[in-house]
Design a protein around this motif. Structure first.
Motif, PDB file in Angstrom:
ATOM      1  N   MET A   1      -4.890  47.061 -25.599  1.00  0.00           N
ATOM      2  CA  MET A   1      -4.472  47.772 -24.404  1.00  0.00           C
ATOM      3  C   MET A   1      -4.600  46.880 -23.166  1.00  0.00           C
ATOM      4  N   LEU A   2      -5.542  45.971 -23.201  1.00  0.00           N
ATOM      5  CA  LEU A   2      -5.704  45.064 -22.059  1.00  0.00           C
ATOM      6  C   LEU A   2      -4.587  44.030 -21.985  1.00  0.00           C
ATOM      7  N   SER A   3      -3.806  43.883 -23.044  1.00  0.00           N
ATOM      8  CA  SER A   3      -2.685  42.947 -22.992  1.00  0.00           C
ATOM      9  C   SER A   3      -1.601  43.452 -22.033  1.00  0.00           C
ATOM     10  N   TYR A   4      -1.626  44.737 -21.727  1.00  0.00           N
ATOM     11  CA  TYR A   4      -0.644  45.297 -20.789  1.00  0.00           C
ATOM     12  C   TYR A   4      -1.114  45.207 -19.342  1.00  0.00           C
ATOM     13  N   ALA A   5      -2.411  45.430 -19.117  1.00  0.00           N
ATOM     14  CA  ALA A   5      -2.958  45.361 -17.763  1.00  0.00           C
ATOM     15  C   ALA A   5      -4.477  45.463 -17.827  1.00  0.00           C
ATOM     16  N   PRO A   6      -5.178  44.856 -16.864  1.00  0.00           N
ATOM     17  CA  PRO A   6      -6.632  45.012 -16.800  1.00  0.00           C
ATOM     18  C   PRO A   6      -6.998  46.495 -16.671  1.00  0.00           C
ATOM     19  N   ALA A   7      -8.216  46.840 -17.100  1.00  0.00           N
ATOM     20  CA  ALA A   7      -8.626  48.244 -17.040  1.00  0.00           C
ATOM     21  C   ALA A   7     -10.130  48.363 -17.176  1.00  0.00           C
ATOM     22  N   THR A   8     -10.640  49.460 -16.658  1.00  0.00           N
ATOM     23  CA  THR A   8     -12.027  49.838 -16.909  1.00  0.00           C
ATOM     24  C   THR A   8     -12.049  50.566 -18.253  1.00  0.00           C
ATOM     25  N   SER A   9     -13.236  50.812 -18.786  1.00  0.00           N
ATOM     26  CA  SER A   9     -13.338  51.558 -20.043  1.00  0.00           C
ATOM     27  C   SER A   9     -12.742  52.950 -19.892  1.00  0.00           C
ATOM     28  N   TYR A  10     -12.963  53.579 -18.752  1.00  0.00           N
ATOM     29  CA  TYR A  10     -12.400  54.908 -18.510  1.00  0.00           C
ATOM     30  C   TYR A  10     -10.875  54.853 -18.504  1.00  0.00           C
ATOM     31  N   GLU A  11     -10.311  53.843 -17.869  1.00  0.00           N
ATOM     32  CA  GLU A  11      -8.847  53.698 -17.854  1.00  0.00           C
ATOM     33  C   GLU A  11      -8.311  53.422 -19.259  1.00  0.00           C
ATOM     34  N   LEU A  12      -9.054  52.656 -20.046  1.00  0.00           N
ATOM     35  CA  LEU A  12      -8.654  52.422 -21.432  1.00  0.00           C
ATOM     36  C   LEU A  12      -8.615  53.740 -22.202  1.00  0.00           C
ATOM     37  N   LYS A  13      -9.635  54.571 -21.985  1.00  0.00           N
ATOM     38  CA  LYS A  13      -9.687  55.874 -22.648  1.00  0.00           C
ATOM     39  C   LYS A  13      -8.453  56.703 -22.293  1.00  0.00           C
TER      40      LYS A  13
ATOM     41  N   VAL B   1     -17.238  42.874 -12.277  1.00  0.00           N
ATOM     42  CA  VAL B   1     -18.055  44.014 -11.873  1.00  0.00           C
ATOM     43  C   VAL B   1     -17.821  44.309 -10.405  1.00  0.00           C
ATOM     44  N   GLU B   2     -17.543  45.557 -10.103  1.00  0.00           N
ATOM     45  CA  GLU B   2     -17.331  46.016  -8.731  1.00  0.00           C
ATOM     46  C   GLU B   2     -18.620  45.828  -7.923  1.00  0.00           C
ATOM     47  N   GLN B   3     -18.492  45.297  -6.725  1.00  0.00           N
ATOM     48  CA  GLN B   3     -19.660  45.077  -5.858  1.00  0.00           C
ATOM     49  C   GLN B   3     -19.928  46.349  -5.062  1.00  0.00           C
ATOM     50  N   GLY B   4     -20.906  47.110  -5.443  1.00  0.00           N
ATOM     51  CA  GLY B   4     -21.219  48.369  -4.766  1.00  0.00           C
ATOM     52  C   GLY B   4     -20.620  49.538  -5.520  1.00  0.00           C
ATOM     53  N   GLY B   5     -20.834  50.710  -4.973  1.00  0.00           N
ATOM     54  CA  GLY B   5     -20.331  51.911  -5.626  1.00  0.00           C
ATOM     55  C   GLY B   5     -20.933  52.060  -7.005  1.00  0.00           C
ATOM     56  N   ARG B   6     -20.109  52.414  -7.942  1.00  0.00           N
ATOM     57  CA  ARG B   6     -20.581  52.643  -9.312  1.00  0.00           C
ATOM     58  C   ARG B   6     -20.637  51.359 -10.124  1.00  0.00           C
ATOM     59  N   ARG B   7     -20.278  50.244  -9.501  1.00  0.00           N
ATOM     60  CA  ARG B   7     -20.313  48.943 -10.164  1.00  0.00           C
ATOM     61  C   ARG B   7     -19.503  48.967 -11.462  1.00  0.00           C
ATOM     62  N   LYS B   8     -18.302  49.537 -11.369  1.00  0.00           N
ATOM     63  CA  LYS B   8     -17.410  49.612 -12.525  1.00  0.00           C
ATOM     64  C   LYS B   8     -17.043  48.211 -13.004  1.00  0.00           C
ATOM     65  N   ARG B   9     -16.883  48.099 -14.308  1.00  0.00           N
ATOM     66  CA  ARG B   9     -16.438  46.851 -14.923  1.00  0.00           C
ATOM     67  C   ARG B   9     -14.953  46.978 -15.239  1.00  0.00           C
ATOM     68  N   THR B  10     -14.192  46.017 -14.763  1.00  0.00           N
ATOM     69  CA  THR B  10     -12.775  45.944 -15.102  1.00  0.00           C
ATOM     70  C   THR B  10     -12.591  44.773 -16.048  1.00  0.00           C
ATOM     71  N   TYR B  11     -11.971  45.054 -17.178  1.00  0.00           N
ATOM     72  CA  TYR B  11     -11.777  44.043 -18.213  1.00  0.00           C
ATOM     73  C   TYR B  11     -10.351  43.521 -18.173  1.00  0.00           C
ATOM     74  N   SER B  12     -10.222  42.215 -18.412  1.00  0.00           N
ATOM     75  CA  SER B  12      -8.913  41.549 -18.479  1.00  0.00           C
ATOM     76  C   SER B  12      -8.892  40.671 -19.714  1.00  0.00           C
ATOM     77  N   ILE B  13      -7.739  40.606 -20.349  1.00  0.00           N
ATOM     78  CA  ILE B  13      -7.613  39.765 -21.541  1.00  0.00           C
ATOM     79  C   ILE B  13      -7.566  38.294 -21.126  1.00  0.00           C
ATOM     80  N   THR B  14      -8.166  37.436 -21.925  1.00  0.00           N
ATOM     81  CA  THR B  14      -8.164  35.985 -21.676  1.00  0.00           C
ATOM     82  C   THR B  14      -7.067  35.336 -22.534  1.00  0.00           C
TER      83      THR B  14
END
Length: 163
Positions: free
Chosen positions: A1-13, A48-61
């Protein structure tokens, strides 16, 4: 799914729920655990987002794209796994009542019809702008569900003819 666009785990869900979740079952926990494992393996990166909930956004390498390409190039000759509660109940229906059998047939007919109708609505929404192969998965899903819907409709007709 990350091959289409970066996403957080929630966005992947969310993406999985609207796309491949239609034909490939995922434990939701997997969509939270797997990106971290892929990051450890160097197949994705995590920002990792700086502040807030510190969400992790994943991107394919690039290594992740190479691994995906290698997986796509492997053979896919496995038999399709069918786990259908309706077929399981039908198999054991000798023990049930005619009313149970009729309810089963009607429930499964309605379930498959609703799913096919839902796939058709999704198809109409994305057909002009989505990836061609994503559209093809929906087309196969529609055909599959319509075929199973027709099976249960024919079975209901058989039950009607017998009573």
């Amino acid at each position: 799914m990350l091959s289409y666009a970066p996403a957080t785990s929630y966005e992947l869900k969310q993406r999985v729920g609207m796309t491949i979740g239609n034909f490939w079952a995922f434990a939701h926990s997997q969509l939270y655990d797997e990106p971290a494992r892929l990051a450890e393996d160097g197949l994705v990166t995590a920002t990792v987002e700086q502040g807030g909930r510190r969400k992790r956004t994943y991107s394919i390498t690039p290594a992740g794209r190479d691994a995906l390409a290698a997986w796509l190039a492997t053979e896919s000759r496995e038999q399709t796994e069918v786990r259908d509660i309706g077929l399981l109940k039908l198999f054991f229906s000798t023990i049930g009542t005619p009313e149970d059998l009729r309810r089963l047939a009607q429930d499964r007919y309605e379930s498959h019809k609703a799913r096919a109708d839902n796939y058709l609505a999704q198809h109409e929404q994305i057909v002009d702008h989505a990836d061609r192969w994503q559209v093809k998965t929906l087309e196969l899903g529609i055909r599959f569900e319509r075929t199973v819907e027709a099976f249960w409709a024919e079975f209901i007709a058989e039950l009607d003819a017998e009573s």
